[in-house]
Design an enzyme around this catalytic site. Structure first.
Site, mmCIF file in Angstrom:
data_model
loop_
_atom_site.group_PDB
_atom_site.id
_atom_site.type_symbol
_atom_site.label_atom_id
_atom_site.label_comp_id
_atom_site.label_asym_id
_atom_site.label_seq_id
_atom_site.Cartn_x
_atom_site.Cartn_y
_atom_site.Cartn_z
ATOM 1 N N CYS A 1 -6.092 -2.996 1.412
ATOM 2 C CA CYS A 1 -6.012 -3.053 2.880
ATOM 3 C C CYS A 1 -7.385 -3.041 3.553
ATOM 4 O O CYS A 1 -8.056 -4.068 3.600
ATOM 5 C CB CYS A 1 -5.119 -1.933 3.403
ATOM 6 S SG CYS A 1 -4.481 -2.246 5.080
ATOM 7 N N GLU B 1 0.814 -1.207 0.000
ATOM 8 C CA GLU B 1 0.000 0.000 0.000
ATOM 9 C C GLU B 1 0.858 1.273 0.000
ATOM 10 O O GLU B 1 1.791 1.407 0.792
ATOM 11 C CB GLU B 1 -0.902 -0.017 1.243
ATOM 12 C CG GLU B 1 -1.872 1.129 1.338
ATOM 13 C CD GLU B 1 -2.824 0.981 2.518
ATOM 14 O OE1 GLU B 1 -3.818 1.727 2.554
ATOM 15 O OE2 GLU B 1 -2.575 0.129 3.389
ATOM 16 N N LYS C 1 -8.928 3.015 -3.088
ATOM 17 C CA LYS C 1 -9.395 2.432 -1.831
ATOM 18 C C LYS C 1 -10.780 2.979 -1.512
ATOM 19 O O LYS C 1 -11.019 4.194 -1.545
ATOM 20 C CB LYS C 1 -8.406 2.774 -0.718
ATOM 21 C CG LYS C 1 -8.597 2.041 0.600
ATOM 22 C CD LYS C 1 -7.426 2.388 1.520
ATOM 23 C CE LYS C 1 -7.433 1.606 2.817
ATOM 24 N NZ LYS C 1 -6.229 1.925 3.633
#
Length: 560
Positions: free
Chosen positions: A156, A50, A119
């Site tokens: 994530c 990430e 994200k």
């Protein structure tokens, strides 16, 4: 030229690496080196972690347009590298688009960026506050077609939250879930990650590859330990914890979907080893990434400074630690011997600087102001502040960072002196309770952790472990004169800090109510000290600072 895969085989290299926040050229160079390594191993694709090009977490750096522009230029340069018909790349980078600034990944192949994914689920708890600087992806992400394989790339928190990102990807035709992560260490975190991944595998029916960052970033330590879970819920591979590596994995398409046929299977360390290695890695990266050549600490003959000295030698090497014993009239002969024995066992430089003259000088200067008062904590703290001044002088003169050595038990109840033993740039045991310090000291005396630069054998003299802890600020003083026994104190503190338990619940565990009330009071009134404390490695689920943000001015007390 690397061997091209067939539609039924995909070779994925997992880049479990240690980027530095803000070092965009250095992170790009590290990514290029990893891609070259993966190409030599025959990879089709390299999966990075990430926000790799920025370093994670970049915090308010992403509010700077120049920073965002530099990150995107680096991503474009890396994408152009893929024109060599070598491995494609999935790498994390912050991207500014019309919809806002996003925590994103690019997928690069054939010399260009073929996809961007944002994200969706931004964490806003504990050590994370991404909603402060990022906008969530405006849409649920769809799969990316990479050389004939439809890849789902949740980022994530997208697999930790409840938004159903993985299910949506599966419904959209994804065949494998590849997850770039920046998941910090805390004790027993590996079990939690496995459980989260298995839940997503069950819900989506897809195999999941979890690639995690490595390295220290201020208080956070990222432990790597990347892994994959097959669609049948089995552990497909497990990479090492606390070790930087590029690992090859081979995936095969079967009649029932993709499965990981080859990959490393590393052993995960037990609790004491993991905690020790996290402290060691956090200290090493803080010192090295901030450009300090060496460190200095006060070696008192007590267990806290002894384990910090061991961690410093293990992290940096004996030649980069200077230990200084600063005795006063209350310093025992045992402490003098124990400190010298510890320094000798570690092989570090050891100096003795008596503090009689500076302490007596302070006392003399204050004689008129203090006339008619009784001696007490004020005079005791002059000893600690004299020591702190000496350590800071050595730091200023030689450019050494001061390692501060207070444990979580002391920091919780305020048993530390501002501008004295709290002086320092970094504290490797800040999030370890006293009994955990003892446990790690015993562990280190019988083990040398992988990657440690220190010696084997007993590095913390047994007498330091056995004797009653004391600040030695007055004759025959011990910590237990004014605190409950550390096993009792630590349990009460863990209930109050980590578990946010009420007084009645803690008393029900067998603790004395008056003692619990007193410890709660000490915990609250020491908040102002903790705000001025050096950063230190996060080990528990809730450390002071990022995870626990209590007001300094606070009159609440739990009285039922």
């Amino acid at each position: 030229m690397t061997k091209k895969s067939t539609p039924d085989v995909l070779r994925i290299a997992v880049a479990q690496l240690n980027p530095t926040v803000g070092d965009i050229p250095g992170n790009l160079a590290k990514a290029r080196e990893a891609r070259a390594d993966a190409a030599r191993q025959g990879a089709d694709l390299v999966l990075f972690t990430e926000l790799f090009l920025a370093g994670y977490p970049p915090e308010d750096l992403v509010l700077k347009p120049a920073f965002l522009a530099a990150c995107e230029r680096a991503a474009d340069e890396l994408a152009k590298d893929t024109a060599d018909n070598g491995p494609g790349v999935i790498i994390g980078v912050p991207l500014k688009r019309k919809s806002g600034v996003h925590n994103a990944v690019i997928v690069a192949n054939g010399g260009k960026v073929i996809a961007e994914r944002f994200k969706v689920d931004l964490p806003n708890y504990g050590e994370f506050d991404e909603k402060r600087v990022f906008q969530a992806g405006p849409d649920m992400p769809g799969p990316v077609n990479f050389r004939g394989v439809r890849l789902g790339i949740p980022i994530c928190e997208d697999i930790w939250g409840e938004l159903g990102v993985c299910e949506t990807l599966a419904e959209s035709g994804a065949e494998i879930l590849l997850v770039p992560n920046g998941s910090p260490y805390y004790r027993a975190k590996m079990d939690v990650r496995h459980q989260v991944a298995i839940r997503q595998v069950i819900e989506s029916g897809l195999p999941l590859l979890y690639a995690n960052q490595l390295g220290g970033q201020d208080e956070l330590v990222f432990d790597g330990a990347s892994f994959a879970i097959n669609a049948d819920h089995s552990l497909a591979f497990q990479m090492s914890q606390f070790e930087e590596t590029v690992a090859m994995t081979m995936w095969r398409r079967t009649s029932e979907g993709w499965t990981c046929a080859e990959g490393p299977m590393s052993k995960i360390p037990d609790r004491e080893e993991a905690d020790y290695r996290a402290c060691m890695l956090g200290l090493r990266d803080y010192v090295n990434k901030n450009g300090f050549k060496n460190v200095v600490l006060g070696l008192s003959g007590g267990i806290d400074s002894a384990i910090c000295a061991a961690l410093a030698v293990d992290a940096l090497g004996e030649e980069r630690l200077r230990a200084i014993m600063m005795p006063y009239r209350y310093t025992s002969g045992d402490s003098l011997k124990d400190a010298e024995d510890c320094a000798r066992a570690l092989g570090c430089r050891y100096d003795i600087v008596p503090i009689h003259e500076p302490v007596d000088g302070f006392s003399h200067a204050l004689t008129q102001l203090f006339e008619g008062t009784k001696e007490g904590i004020t005079e005791e703290n002059l000893q600690s502040r004299a020591r702190g001044t000496i350590l800071m002088a050595v730091s200023n003169k030689f450019g050494s960072m001061v390692v501060t050595t207070g444990n979580k038990s002391e920091m919780s109840v305020g048993y530390a002196t501002l501008y004295g033993d709290m002086n320092g740039g970094f504290n490797p045991i800040k999030d370890l309770y006293k009994m955990q310090v003892y446990a790690l000291s015993r562990w280190r005396n019988t083990h040398v952790p992988p990657g440690a630069l220190g010696p084997s054998g007993e590095v913390i003299p047994q007498n330091i472990i056995d004797k009653a802890p004391s600040a030695e600020l007055r004759p025959n003083q011990t910590d237990q004169d004014s605190l409950p026994p550390y096993p009792v104190l630590d349990d009460i503190l863990e209930c109050l800090v980590e578990n946010e338990m009420g007084v009645d619940e803690i008393v029900a565990r067998g603790h004395d109510r008056e003692t619990v009330h007193r410890i709660e009071h000490l915990l609250y009134i020491a908040e102002y000290k903790r705000r001025q404390a050096a950063p230190g490695v996060k080990i528990t689920k809730k450390n002071f600072g990022r995870d626990r943000r209590y007001p300094i001015t606070n009159r609440f007390r739990d009285r039922g």
